[in-house]
Scaffold this motif. Sequence first.
Motif, PDB file in Angstrom:
ATOM      1  N   PRO A 307       0.833  -0.964  -0.333  1.00 57.10           N
ATOM      2  CA  PRO A 307       0.408   0.029  -0.081  1.00 57.10           C
ATOM      3  C   PRO A 307       0.753   1.184   0.045  1.00 57.10           C
ATOM      4  N   ASP A 308       1.925   1.459   0.695  1.00 57.38           N
ATOM      5  CA  ASP A 308       3.128   2.401   0.217  1.00 57.38           C
ATOM      6  C   ASP A 308       3.334   2.660  -0.441  1.00 57.38           C
ATOM      7  N   LEU A 309       3.434   1.781  -1.534  1.00 58.15           N
ATOM      8  CA  LEU A 309       3.324   2.636  -2.974  1.00 58.15           C
ATOM      9  C   LEU A 309       2.326   2.693  -4.243  1.00 58.15           C
ATOM     10  N   LEU A 310       1.344   3.345  -3.357  1.00 59.02           N
ATOM     11  CA  LEU A 310      -0.079   3.524  -4.252  1.00 59.02           C
ATOM     12  C   LEU A 310       0.002   5.417  -3.632  1.00 59.02           C
ATOM     13  N   PHE A 311      -0.312   6.432  -5.034  1.00 58.69           N
ATOM     14  CA  PHE A 311      -0.510   7.416  -4.807  1.00 58.69           C
ATOM     15  C   PHE A 311      -2.572   8.198  -4.794  1.00 58.69           C
ATOM     16  N   PRO A 312      -2.697   9.220  -4.177  1.00 59.56           N
ATOM     17  CA  PRO A 312      -4.085   9.595  -4.656  1.00 59.56           C
ATOM     18  C   PRO A 312      -4.012   9.382  -6.513  1.00 59.56           C
ATOM     19  N   ALA A 313      -5.123   9.095  -6.880  1.00 56.74           N
ATOM     20  CA  ALA A 313      -4.970   9.635  -8.453  1.00 56.74           C
ATOM     21  C   ALA A 313      -5.006  11.309  -8.969  1.00 56.74           C
ATOM     22  N   SER A 314      -4.271  11.545 -10.211  1.00 52.09           N
ATOM     23  CA  SER A 314      -3.947  13.409 -10.213  1.00 52.09           C
ATOM     24  C   SER A 314      -3.481  13.673  -8.900  1.00 52.09           C
ATOM     25  N   ASP A 315      -3.182  13.400  -7.968  1.00 56.49           N
ATOM     26  CA  ASP A 315      -2.128  14.727  -6.659  1.00 56.49           C
ATOM     27  C   ASP A 315      -0.723  14.129  -6.857  1.00 56.49           C
ATOM     28  N   VAL A 316      -0.455  15.299  -7.447  1.00 61.63           N
ATOM     29  CA  VAL A 316       0.885  15.386  -8.099  1.00 61.63           C
ATOM     30  C   VAL A 316       1.691  15.762  -6.686  1.00 61.63           C
ATOM     31  N   ASN A 317       0.986  16.379  -5.537  1.00 65.82           N
ATOM     32  CA  ASN A 317       2.367  16.537  -5.098  1.00 65.82           C
ATOM     33  C   ASN A 317       2.804  15.578  -3.793  1.00 65.82           C
ATOM     34  N   GLU A 318       1.102  14.333  -3.834  1.00 65.31           N
ATOM     35  CA  GLU A 318       1.352  12.862  -3.156  1.00 65.31           C
ATOM     36  C   GLU A 318       2.620  12.134  -4.365  1.00 65.31           C
ATOM     37  N   LEU A 319       2.439  12.413  -5.253  1.00 68.96           N
ATOM     38  CA  LEU A 319       3.312  11.441  -6.627  1.00 68.96           C
ATOM     39  C   LEU A 319       4.974  12.306  -6.282  1.00 68.96           C
ATOM     40  N   ALA A 320       4.950  13.759  -6.350  1.00 73.50           N
ATOM     41  CA  ALA A 320       6.309  13.855  -5.909  1.00 73.50           C
ATOM     42  C   ALA A 320       6.564  13.879  -4.959  1.00 73.50           C
ATOM     43  N   MET A 321       6.402  13.926  -3.940  1.00 74.71           N
ATOM     44  CA  MET A 321       6.421  12.870  -2.318  1.00 74.71           C
ATOM     45  C   MET A 321       7.164  11.751  -2.162  1.00 74.71           C
ATOM     46  N   LYS A 322       6.382  12.007  -3.194  1.00 75.90           N
ATOM     47  CA  LYS A 322       6.916   9.269  -2.889  1.00 75.90           C
ATOM     48  C   LYS A 322       7.716   8.897  -4.127  1.00 75.90           C
ATOM     49  N   ILE A 323       8.128   9.854  -5.118  1.00 73.35           N
ATOM     50  CA  ILE A 323       9.634   9.706  -5.336  1.00 73.35           C
ATOM     51  C   ILE A 323      10.559  10.628  -5.290  1.00 73.35           C
ATOM     52  N   GLU A 324      10.514  11.701  -4.823  1.00 73.99           N
ATOM     53  CA  GLU A 324      11.357  12.148  -3.938  1.00 73.99           C
ATOM     54  C   GLU A 324      12.074  11.355  -2.991  1.00 73.99           C
ATOM     55  N   ASN A 325      10.856  10.340  -1.911  1.00 72.79           N
ATOM     56  CA  ASN A 325      11.626   9.642  -0.995  1.00 72.79           C
ATOM     57  C   ASN A 325      12.610   8.330  -1.523  1.00 72.79           C
ATOM     58  N   LEU A 326      11.940   8.150  -2.695  1.00 76.61           N
ATOM     59  CA  LEU A 326      12.778   6.824  -3.240  1.00 76.61           C
ATOM     60  C   LEU A 326      13.791   7.232  -3.809  1.00 76.61           C
ATOM     61  N   PHE A 327      14.108   8.444  -4.487  1.00 81.10           N
ATOM     62  CA  PHE A 327      15.220   8.825  -5.205  1.00 81.10           C
ATOM     63  C   PHE A 327      16.300   9.098  -3.672  1.00 81.10           C
ATOM     64  N   HIS A 328      15.877   9.070  -2.719  1.00 81.23           N
ATOM     65  CA  HIS A 328      16.768   9.346  -1.330  1.00 81.23           C
ATOM     66  C   HIS A 328      17.068   8.080  -1.285  1.00 81.23           C
ATOM     67  N   LYS A 329      16.362   6.906  -1.266  1.00 78.35           N
ATOM     68  CA  LYS A 329      16.756   6.082  -0.663  1.00 78.35           C
ATOM     69  C   LYS A 329      17.944   5.088  -1.004  1.00 78.35           C
ATOM     70  N   PRO A 330      18.910   4.898  -0.116  1.00 75.32           N
ATOM     71  CA  PRO A 330      19.749   3.699  -0.720  1.00 75.32           C
ATOM     72  C   PRO A 330      19.187   2.469  -2.152  1.00 75.32           C
ATOM     73  N   ASN A 331      20.088   2.954  -2.531  1.00 78.87           N
ATOM     74  CA  ASN A 331      20.608   1.253  -3.951  1.00 78.87           C
ATOM     75  C   ASN A 331      20.292   0.095  -3.744  1.00 78.87           C
ATOM     76  N   LYS A 332      20.604  -0.138  -1.699  1.00 84.56           N
ATOM     77  CA  LYS A 332      20.763  -1.281  -1.731  1.00 84.56           C
ATOM     78  C   LYS A 332      18.785  -1.292  -1.297  1.00 84.56           C
ATOM     79  N   GLU A 333      18.480  -0.466  -0.677  1.00 84.82           N
ATOM     80  CA  GLU A 333      16.632  -0.476  -0.477  1.00 84.82           C
ATOM     81  C   GLU A 333      16.034  -0.737  -1.532  1.00 84.82           C
TER      82      GLU A 333
END
Length: 367
Positions: A307-333
Amino acid sequence: MGRINKKIKILYTIPNFNTAGSGKVLYDLAKGLDKEHFDVSIACNHNKGAFFEEVEALGLPIYLIDATVPLRPYYSLIFRQKRFKDFIKTHQFDMVHSWHYTSDWSEALAVRMSGIKWLYTKKAMGFNNIHWKIRSYLASFIITINNEMRTYFPYKKQQALIPLGIDTNYYNPEILEVKPPVDTNKFHIITVANLVPVKGIEILIKAISELNNPSIILTVIGGYKNEYGDTLVALRDRLRMQEQVLFLGKKQDIRPYIATSNLYVIPTLDQGRKEGMPMALVEAMCMGIPVLGSDISGINFVLKNFPDLLFPASDVNELAMKIENLFHKPNKERLSLGNALRNYCITHYSMEIFINAHESLYLELTK
């Protein structure tokens, strides 16, 4: 395995193998059925598209015949479907399994008039007109591919949930010998879609723009030479993201592009026909990369354990936040998440599970 010394003759119908998104799934099913017990044929409207050559290579009978006709005028429908009805009777099929995605029921009528069973796989969301109800009434059996679809047929006992399957050996990053060169200093996002407005690609472009991070690159795979594609290109240019958003058009083999990406995003809108079971998403998961998807039917079915990989449809801000979160995760994670997604596909959506479920169903229907 049932009927001794007599194979079950199955005809699969599908509009084509060029634009029909489930063509690869049907290909794998037709290829994988036990040929000692099942005699498989395919009917489609035309032979366009590069993938049709691979279907031909299976060596199965392929008939270029349209299983459907326009429903109107109703008074002549039976006569106009006589050609397909006679075709069914001539070849003595035991059943017809339709992979047409529309609410058309002319095919069902022709098959039932020929005296054999007709079943269909419900691929698209939506059940809001009388034609879907007639189509479902005429069906000997209905296969659904996500939980929400089952609620469309509350009084239909002849139905089963069989999620679409994927060839997990084919969609395996370890077997790829050649991969497109990429800049490893960039964070590569990929999305694959038949580019129509409901796919919501503009939401993804806007989310990346909001992050204002030139290290993030988006690759869009899918035919974009249409009105919607023009709006996406115009949006990219208006946001001055020519270096960040790349449109590559359709690709016959998307695996190398997925394998060299850091993230797959499916931003479908919560409107229109939505998603049945988005196979491009499953393919990305099977290739072992992290994914994000809008929280709508079909997508949330595939990602119900994530469920953490889902974002509300059409929600630009939430999608941006989740992309940024994955961007900053270590490659191992990110690698660990990708492996978990691939293992989930192997456990739940493998082609072996998919084929076995269909073989059991076909046997049950011909008892």
